[in-house]
Design an enzyme around this catalytic site. Structure first.
Site, PDB file in Angstrom:
ATOM      1  N   HIS A 143       0.833  -1.215   0.226  1.00 58.97           N
ATOM      2  CA  HIS A 143       0.001  -0.233  -0.133  1.00 58.97           C
ATOM      3  C   HIS A 143       0.955   1.083   0.037  1.00 58.97           C
ATOM      4  O   HIS A 143       0.284   2.324  -0.528  1.00 58.97           O
ATOM      5  CB  HIS A 143      -0.990   0.090   1.218  1.00 58.97           C
ATOM      6  CG  HIS A 143      -0.551   0.448   2.580  1.00 58.97           C
ATOM      7  ND1 HIS A 143      -0.259  -0.605   3.386  1.00 58.97           N
ATOM      8  CD2 HIS A 143      -0.023   1.365   3.014  1.00 58.97           C
ATOM      9  CE1 HIS A 143       0.221  -0.186   4.441  1.00 58.97           C
ATOM     10  NE2 HIS A 143       0.393   1.211   4.274  1.00 58.97           N
ATOM     11  N   ASP A 158      -0.584  -7.593   1.106  1.00 62.33           N
ATOM     12  CA  ASP A 158       0.004  -6.182   1.468  1.00 62.33           C
ATOM     13  C   ASP A 158       1.757  -6.399   1.302  1.00 62.33           C
ATOM     14  O   ASP A 158       2.259  -5.940   2.492  1.00 62.33           O
ATOM     15  CB  ASP A 158      -0.519  -5.677   2.544  1.00 62.33           C
ATOM     16  CG  ASP A 158      -0.157  -4.200   2.665  1.00 62.33           C
ATOM     17  OD1 ASP A 158       0.379  -3.541   1.752  1.00 62.33           O
ATOM     18  OD2 ASP A 158      -0.418  -3.543   3.655  1.00 62.33           O
ATOM     19  N   SER A 167       3.938   2.775   8.441  1.00 60.62           N
ATOM     20  CA  SER A 167       3.543   1.708   7.531  1.00 60.62           C
ATOM     21  C   SER A 167       4.577   1.290   6.733  1.00 60.62           C
ATOM     22  O   SER A 167       5.766   2.049   6.376  1.00 60.62           O
ATOM     23  CB  SER A 167       2.559   2.326   6.520  1.00 60.62           C
ATOM     24  OG  SER A 167       1.460   2.507   6.938  1.00 60.62           O
TER      25      SER A 167
END
Length: 634
Positions: A89, A143, A237
């Site tokens: 992502h 992901d 992230s």
């Protein structure tokens, strides 16, 4: 002023414009940002030490590195001298529905402080990106991505070392205490210049699914504490979760940060070890330093994406920048065009903890007309709008009386603190009278705010309950003012499949905020269908909320539209509240139900809504009168 002086003045003015435009919306999030929230933070962590974090890298947008460190968007882990593991992502651009170019990115290793650049700093380009072929930008399944660097980390470079991959598939069931690190936001609200680390415990799948439900899939692990308190999110992230000196997870998503009942969700490295080994070996065997496009194997290169227009997240300082009196219109116009085509710095990828993305957009809408939208107002941050008129736009709202605007409570939350407290009402202004948010003329009305009334003193950033606010203007809209008109509020439940209109200045499908007010038709979705048949966990759809949109996606609204009106049969029926992404299949927009709050609104304003048809008592009275007339005639 000589040419060089004007050039630098122009550049700094454009930066000020970008900051003003982007920071107004940068901190708006939803329950699914506050469900997987893409705005990362290490909560209640400590500063990291070299010995335990030499595998940590900073993934940056090269175009954002006008100030070294400002381009940071995600973390990553060095898994070989030429490979970095991160989250898919981080590479995905939701506004463009495409992956980033490999050439857009750089990887930085060698310093704990992301702004520091010295003899120990190593900056490497990215030659190719391998993204798992089954990555799903809606569900966050698979992901995972590998960045293939355009050079080796030298064998004698002591400030970085690769970390081995965990291959224990049973880790998911243990209570192992692990460490997660990153440069994301801290509990104090700001992005950390220093690498931070926090201990989190592996949470077993069944316990994690208590609140997440079907959002947790195979290939994911949960880590954190069910009572909350410590966690990571997006600025983190893509970063590493390390258990026993092995890379066990990649920061993927979560509901908010450190929220009770919602531990962080990570990509389970053990599940993907065969895939990781395959793509790294294939790349090494090919000796490829090419920058080619998306192949059937899921490799993204130079042709795999376009520039991302996500807004700047606020690390760029705008203090001390002023605009000369000469040629402001020219500068404004050119800066506007530049900021639409130049990638933003510090662009936080959408989704590092499932975000209810509030950087809203009207997707596949059309330009609105005045006649149907005179109730629409623009709510703005006063400071940002002071740079250039229109850049402070934060949320929409609806004029429900000559002195009161109805909007969403989350629009006024202080996201720098991010604990649900509200900013002072003096920080905001209300603007009405134009379809173009940048236009200011004789028709434009600008109001300060006298007070804002909420149903809660602290807003719940996890559930988005009570997402409603009454904004009292410090003046009255003149009775003869033809460019604004109050709208009647709906007090009855609207049948499902009723087609309604939502309006706003949020991002469009092209990826940037709209200058012109946009509108789109969306149907009301049955309450049971929304709670049980969509991709939301049933517990997320609370009392006072309803869904509107299309199961297949296509058309929707989000945050720059947040607080704005959903109008059904010419009555204000909903307030744009939250959603996961924008126009995603089986993830419709979620709205605050105006009829549910009608008594509360009347209690605080004295304003009554309407059900849209004559009431029973009125009909009975009319029938009585007609009956008497008929009998008299007889």
């Amino acid at each position: 002023m000589d040419f060089q002086g004007f050039f630098w003045y122009f550049i700094y003015t454009c930066l000020a414009f970008q900051v003003a435009q982007s920071t107004a919306l940068a901190h708006l999030k939803t329950p699914l940002e506050n469900q997987p929230s893409s705005e990362a933070k290490i909560i209640n962590g400590t500063e990291a030490l070299w010995d335990g974090t030499r595998y940590q890298v900073s993934l940056r947008l090269t175009a954002g590195e006008w100030l070294f460190g400002a381009g940071h968007i995600c973390g990553g882990a060095l898994i070989s001298r030429r490979s970095v593991l991160t989250a898919a992502h981080c590479i995905w651009m939701p506004a463009n529905n495409r992956f980033r170019n490999a050439s857009d990115l750089s990887v930085v290793v060698g310093n704990l402080n992301r702004y520091q650049r010295d003899n120990n700093t190593l900056v490497l380009g990215v030659s190719k990106i391998s993204v798992h072929r089954d990555y799903n930008a809606t569900s966050y399944t698979n992901d995972v991505a590998v960045l293939h660097l355009d050079g080796h980390v030298p064998a004698n470079f002591t400030r970085a070392r690769a970390i081995p991959l965990n291959s224990d598939l049973n880790l998911n069931a243990s209570n192992t205490v692990c460490q997660v690190s990153g440069w994301g936001r801290t509990e104090n609200g700001g992005y950390s210049p220093q690498l931070m680390v926090v201990d989190v415990a592996i949470v077993n799948r069944s316990q994690c699914a208590t609140n997440y439900g079907a959002l947790v899939h195979d290939g994911m692990i949960c880590a954190g504490y069910m009572e909350g308190g410590r966690d990571a999110c997006v600025g983190d992230s893509g970063g590493p979760l390390v258990c026993g000196e092995q890379l066990a997870g990649v920061v993927s998503f979560g509901v908010g940060c450190a929220q009770p009942g919602f531990p962080g969700v990570y990509t389970d490295v053990a599940t993907y070890v065969p895939w990781i080994n395959n793509v790294t070996k294939s790349y090494e065997d090919a000796g490829g330093l090419s920058d080619d496009g998306l192949s059937n194997g899921g490799v993204v290169g130079a042709n795999g994406g376009t520039n991302d227009s996500t807004s700047n997240n606020g690390t760029v300082s705008s203090s001390g920048v002023s605009v000369m009196s000469c040629a402001p219109a020219f500068i404004f116009t050119v800066c506007s065009l530049l900021m639409r085509i130049i990638p933003s710095a510090d662009a936080a990828p959408s989704g590092a903890q499932v975000s209810f993305e509030l950087d809203g957009r009207i997707i596949n809408g059309t330009a609105a007309s005045f006649n149907a939208t005179k109730h629409q107002v623009s709510i703005r941050r006063r400071r940002n709008d002071g740079y250039f008129f229109g850049t402070g736009h934060l949320c929409g709202g609806s004029l429900i009386s000559s002195e009161v605007v109805l909007s969403a409570a989350h629009c006024f939350v202080d996201y720098d603190i991010n604990n649900g407290t509200f900013r002072p009402h003096e920080d905001f202004i209300v603007v009405m009278g134009n379809l173009d948010r940048y236009e200011r003329n004789n028709y434009t009305l600008v109001f300060d705010i006298a007070k804002i009334v909420y149903n809660v003193s602290i807003f719940n950033l996890t559930s988005y309950e009570s997402d409603i606010a009454l904004v009292f203007l410090n003046g009255t809209v003149p009775a003869n003012y033809t460019r604004a008109q109050t709208i009647t509020m709906n007090t009855r439940q609207v049948p499902h499949d009723t087609v309604c209109q939502v309006t706003g200045w949020g991002r469009t499908e092209l990826g940037y905020l709209s200058d012109i007010l946009m509108t789109v038709d969306v149907p009301i979705i049955n309450e049971t269908v929304c709670a049980n048949e969509m991709s939301f966990h049933p517990s997320l759809i609370r009392d006072g909320m309803f869904c509107a949109g299309y199961r297949q996606g296509e058309r929707d609204a989000c945050g720059g539209d947040s607080g704005g009106p959903l109008v059904c049969n010419n009555r204000l029926t909903g307030i744009v509240s939250w959603g996961k992404g924008c126009a995603q299949p089986d993830l419709p927009g979620v709205y605050t139900n105006v009829s549910y709050w009608s008594n509360w609104i009347e209690e605080h304003t004295g304003i009554r809504g309407s059900g849209g048809t004559a009431s029973v008592s009125h009909l009975s009275g009319l029938l009585t009168v007609l009956t008497l007339i008929f009998l008299t005639l007889l």
